[in-house]
Scaffold this active site. Structure first.
Site, mmCIF file in Angstrom:
data_model
loop_
_atom_site.group_PDB
_atom_site.id
_atom_site.type_symbol
_atom_site.label_atom_id
_atom_site.label_comp_id
_atom_site.label_asym_id
_atom_site.label_seq_id
_atom_site.Cartn_x
_atom_site.Cartn_y
_atom_site.Cartn_z
ATOM 1 N N GLU A 47 0.817 -1.178 0.158
ATOM 2 C CA GLU A 47 -0.050 -0.060 -0.013
ATOM 3 C C GLU A 47 0.819 1.323 -0.062
ATOM 4 O O GLU A 47 1.993 1.188 0.131
ATOM 5 C CB GLU A 47 -0.860 -0.074 1.240
ATOM 6 C CG GLU A 47 -2.025 -1.554 1.185
ATOM 7 C CD GLU A 47 -2.687 -1.139 2.209
ATOM 8 O OE1 GLU A 47 -2.713 -0.540 3.087
ATOM 9 O OE2 GLU A 47 -4.127 -2.007 2.015
ATOM 10 N N CYS A 56 -1.667 -4.450 -5.726
ATOM 11 C CA CYS A 56 -2.308 -5.587 -5.172
ATOM 12 C C CYS A 56 -1.257 -6.979 -5.118
ATOM 13 O O CYS A 56 -0.407 -6.754 -6.037
ATOM 14 C CB CYS A 56 -3.679 -6.009 -5.743
ATOM 15 S SG CYS A 56 -4.696 -4.920 -5.834
ATOM 16 N N GLU A 58 -1.799 -9.794 -6.675
ATOM 17 C CA GLU A 58 -1.539 -10.466 -7.863
ATOM 18 C C GLU A 58 -0.957 -9.650 -8.951
ATOM 19 O O GLU A 58 -0.287 -10.220 -9.672
ATOM 20 C CB GLU A 58 -3.288 -10.445 -8.491
ATOM 21 C CG GLU A 58 -4.033 -11.542 -7.368
ATOM 22 C CD GLU A 58 -4.862 -10.438 -6.214
ATOM 23 O OE1 GLU A 58 -4.210 -9.392 -5.848
ATOM 24 O OE2 GLU A 58 -6.151 -10.956 -5.891
ATOM 25 N N CYS A 93 -6.716 -6.074 -11.446
ATOM 26 C CA CYS A 93 -5.741 -7.110 -11.416
ATOM 27 C C CYS A 93 -6.060 -8.220 -12.452
ATOM 28 O O CYS A 93 -5.166 -8.722 -13.346
ATOM 29 C CB CYS A 93 -5.579 -7.756 -9.983
ATOM 30 S SG CYS A 93 -4.771 -6.880 -8.906
HETATM 31 N N1 THU Z 1 -6.081 -6.441 -2.506
HETATM 32 C C1 THU Z 1 -4.929 -7.192 -2.988
HETATM 33 O O1 THU Z 1 -4.006 -7.178 -2.813
HETATM 34 N N2 THU Z 1 -5.755 -8.303 -3.636
HETATM 35 C C2 THU Z 1 -7.102 -8.417 -3.804
HETATM 36 O O2 THU Z 1 -7.491 -9.631 -4.085
HETATM 37 C C3 THU Z 1 -8.134 -7.579 -3.086
HETATM 38 C C4 THU Z 1 -7.449 -6.509 -2.649
HETATM 39 C C5 THU Z 1 -5.454 -5.442 -1.651
HETATM 40 C C6 THU Z 1 -5.254 -3.848 -2.114
HETATM 41 C C7 THU Z 1 -5.354 -3.332 -0.816
HETATM 42 O O3 THU Z 1 -3.881 -3.235 -0.315
HETATM 43 C C8 THU Z 1 -6.335 -4.033 0.320
HETATM 44 O O4 THU Z 1 -6.319 -5.200 -0.425
HETATM 45 C C9 THU Z 1 -7.471 -3.581 0.656
HETATM 46 O O5 THU Z 1 -8.088 -3.222 -0.805
#
Ligand code: THU
Length: 137
Positions: A47, A56, A58, A93
């Site tokens: 983040e 994210c 993925e 993603c």
């Molecule tokens: N996030 C992911 O890394 N992958 C997902 O499949 C859904 C959301 C992360 C983004 C952010 O850091 C946190 O989860 C909340 O949205």
């Protein structure tokens, strides 16, 4: 020796522990398994104080794969979150995965307890934006 889906799940779960998620507190781990089973590339969410700059898990995994060894064929991506039901890849993603992965690639979702749900990429994004017509040369 081929790496298994279960081994990739364990790597995704371990990588989730390294997520940098001070703003949401929601940690995600991902592991991309190559079609030949030779390698697993991992990712976690990272983040940023400027929230939109967040990466994210993925996308981190597919970018990691390309940076390390170039584009290959992938059997599956395993995504692990501590949620019920487990989180699927977000639409951003899915679009990025579509650029590099087969529509039939397995998208396997798990919680900390284990694998729970399986889709294909085209189940989750049946009509992706197709960039092939935009490619020059
Ligand atoms: N996030 C992911 O890394 N992958 C997902 O499949 C859904 C959301 C992360 C983004 C952010 O850091 C946190 O989860 C909340 O949205």
């Amino acid at each position: 020796m081929r790496q298994t889906i279960q081994q990739a799940y364990e790597l995704a779960k371990d990588t989730r522990e390294r997520a940098y998620a001070p703003y949401s507190g929601f940690k995600v781990g991902a592991a991309l398994l190559t079609a030949d089973g030779d390698k697993v590339y991992t990712g976690c969410n990272v983040e940023n104080a400027s929230y939109g700059a967040t990466i994210c898990a993925e996308r981190n995994a597919i970018l990691h794969a390309i940076a390390e060894d170039g584009i290959q064929d992938y059997e599956a991506i395993i995504v692990v979150s501590d949620d019920e039901p487990p989180a699927p890849p977000c639409a951003l993603c899915l679009q990025v995965l579509t650029e590099f992965c087969s529509p039939d690639m397995r998208v396997i979702l798990g919680t900390l307890e284990g694998i729970q749900i399986e889709y294909t990429l085209k189940d989750l994004l049946p009509h992706p934006f197709d960039g092939s017509k935009l490619q020059k040369g």
